[in-house]
Design a protein around this motif. Structure first.
Motif, short mmCIF file in Angstrom:
data_model
loop_
_atom_site.label_atom_id
_atom_site.label_comp_id
_atom_site.label_asym_id
_atom_site.label_seq_id
_atom_site.Cartn_x
_atom_site.Cartn_y
_atom_site.Cartn_z
N GLN A 323 -34.23 28.82 -54.61
CA GLN A 323 -33.93 28.76 -53.17
C GLN A 323 -32.94 27.67 -52.87
O GLN A 323 -32.01 27.83 -52.05
N GLN A 324 -33.09 26.47 -53.52
CA GLN A 324 -32.12 25.38 -53.31
C GLN A 324 -30.73 25.81 -53.76
O GLN A 324 -29.73 25.54 -53.08
N ALA A 329 -25.20 27.59 -52.60
CA ALA A 329 -24.19 28.64 -52.71
C ALA A 329 -23.77 29.12 -51.32
O ALA A 329 -22.60 29.39 -51.06
N LEU A 330 -24.75 29.18 -50.40
CA LEU A 330 -24.43 29.62 -49.05
C LEU A 330 -23.52 28.61 -48.36
O LEU A 330 -22.56 28.99 -47.67
N ALA A 336 -15.82 27.92 -48.07
CA ALA A 336 -14.70 28.76 -48.50
C ALA A 336 -14.21 29.63 -47.36
O ALA A 336 -13.01 29.86 -47.18
N GLU A 337 -15.17 30.13 -46.56
CA GLU A 337 -14.77 30.97 -45.42
C GLU A 337 -13.98 30.15 -44.40
O GLU A 337 -12.99 30.61 -43.83
N GLN A 338 -14.37 28.89 -44.19
CA GLN A 338 -13.64 28.03 -43.26
C GLN A 338 -12.23 27.76 -43.78
O GLN A 338 -11.25 27.80 -43.01
#
Length: 468
Positions: A323-324, A329-330, A336-338
């Protein structure tokens, strides 16, 4: 017999007209080819009764008439417009000319008359029939044990039952060329290989039968009747009895097999009982070993529970780490999206800047100069190979002429870099020419003049020096 009795009796026990007419369709394969003998084929029905057969013959294109001694029966025929008359069957036959009919029929008549009249009927029918004509006589079948012992005598006018073999022999003795016994009205469920019980043997045989006899004729006349005379019809007593015996034999085989299996099972049970008695002590020891194994199994289960608990804890730890990692990764994906959005904004800004530049006045004013500059670059690129080739030709021509060579030396001295460039150009051109052309065999040195030999050696030395 009182008036109207026999018609009422027929209505009660013979069956409805529609049923009887449908049963009579079994004879259609026999009578259909009679149209080849006579047109329309003439038929006489002896003891016509209520007229079901006359009505069916009319539908098939026959010119049919009937004769009967019972006025009540004839009244039923006249109600339907059938051609009938009151009279004796034998007398009616004797009044007919030879070879005048295609068909003579007698349904449930022969069991009402003495045997001598039966022979006379057959003889007269053989006389009046055309070659290939048919005589059909239907009667109750005494092979059916219930019919022969009981239902035959329900009709008070019956004399005695006639077995199929007897009636068939009467036609053979009377001069007919061939005959066929046609058994009728058996239960459809008994056909094929259906199981047969005792009651079926008693009353399952075809309750009625007919002898279809044909007057002798040539092969061409008889050929259309072959299919009808070659077929099989109904159920005989011997057939049902044989099937019943086969079923009994099958049951006996099954019982014998079951008995043998039961005997073997008894022997096996005795052996198992003896083994059980002798092995009682072994069972006790086995129980003790089972108790020890149960204790070992309990310990193994406890150890397995401990391992499962440890594995469960390890699984939860691994799940938390996963989960961490997923959260990290999120976050990386969000960054990366920014960055991608910022790059897209920069690209859009650059595209706007380029569009503004292309739309500016300075870009439009300098457009002709850029066009002319492109033409000049293209012209230089196209003229360079031609100028190089021309310079090579001039250099080669000067080398072949000593006087021109001496005149050019002072001029080349003024341009220090030109002479090495010319030498390099001549060398590369010579190498390319030697690679493009196949080598020629060297000329014998003995055939050269002294001056030619000196020039040859000079050239060889120059080439070696150039290579090194």
């Amino acid at each position: 017999m009182s008036a109207g009795f026999y018609r009422a009796f027929e209505d009660r026990y013979r069956g409805a007209r529609a049923i009887i007419k449908d049963r009579l369709r079994a004879y259609l394969p026999f009578i259909a080819p009679l149209a080849t003998l006579q047109q329309p084929p003439a038929a006489l029905d002896l003891g016509c009764g209520r007229g079901e057969w006359l009505e069916l013959l009319g539908e098939q294109g026959f010119h049919a008439r009937g004769v009967d001694l019972d006025e009540g029966m004839l009244a039923a025929c006249r109600e339907r417009g059938l051609d009938v008359e009151l009279g004796d069957a034998i007398a009616c036959l004797r009044a007919l000319p030879d070879r005048s009919l295609a068909l003579v029929s007698a349904f449930h008549l022969v069991e009402h008359i003495p045997f001598e009249l039966l022979q006379a009927l057959v003889a007269e029918a053989q006389r009046v029939l055309l070659p290939g004509g048919l005589l059909i006589m239907e009667t109750p079948n005494p092979e059916n044990l219930v019919v022969g012992a009981s239902s035959f005598y329900l009709d008070p006018t019956h004399l005695r039952p006639l077995p199929p073999q007897l009636l068939a022999f009467v036609t053979e003795f009377g001069g007919f060329g061939r005959h066929k016994v046609v058994r009728l009205q058996e239960e459809a469920g008994l056909r094929g290989d259906a199981p047969v019980g005792l009651i079926n043997v008693l009353d399952g045989v075809s309750p009625d039968y007919a002898v279809v006899a044909q007057k002798d004729a040539g092969g061409a006349v008889l050929a259309p009747f072959e299919a009808a005379f070659g077929a099989g019809y109904g159920l005989a007593l011997a057939q049902l009895a044989q099937r019943f015996e086969q079923r009994l034999e099958g049951r006996h085989d099954a019982l014998r097999a079951a008995l043998a299996q039961l005997e073997q099972h008894t022997i096996d049970s005795k052996l198992r009982l003896a083994g059980a008695e002798s092995g009682l002590e072994g069972v006790t020891r086995l129980s003790q070993r089972n108790d020890a194994r149960n204790e070992e199994l309990a310990r193994a289960i406890a150890a397995l529970d401990g391992r499962l608990h440890a594995a469960d804890q390890a699984f939860h730890q691994a799940l938390q780490q996963a989960q961490q990692t997923a959260q990290q990764a999120l976050q990386a994906m969000q960054q990366a999206e920014q960055a991608r959005q910022e790059a897209a904004q920069q690209r859009a800004h650059a595209e706007q800047h380029i569009a503004a530049l292309l739309a500016s006045s300075s870009w439009r004013i300098t457009g002709p100069w850029r066009l002319v500059g492109g033409w000049v670059r293209d012209a230089r690129a196209a003229a360079r190979p031609r100028a190089k080739a021309l310079l090579l030709r001039m250099a080669r021509a000067a080398l072949r002429r000593p006087r021109v060579k001496r005149l050019l030396k002072p001029w080349l001295a003024r341009v220090p870099g030109l002479q090495p460039r010319l030498q390099a150009m001549l060398y590369h051109a010579a190498v390319q020419a030697s690679q493009a052309m196949p080598p020629e065999p060297p000329a014998p040195l003995g055939d050269m003049s002294p001056r030619a030999l000196r020039i040859y050696h000079d050239l060889q030395s120059a080439l070696k020096t150039r290579k090194h």
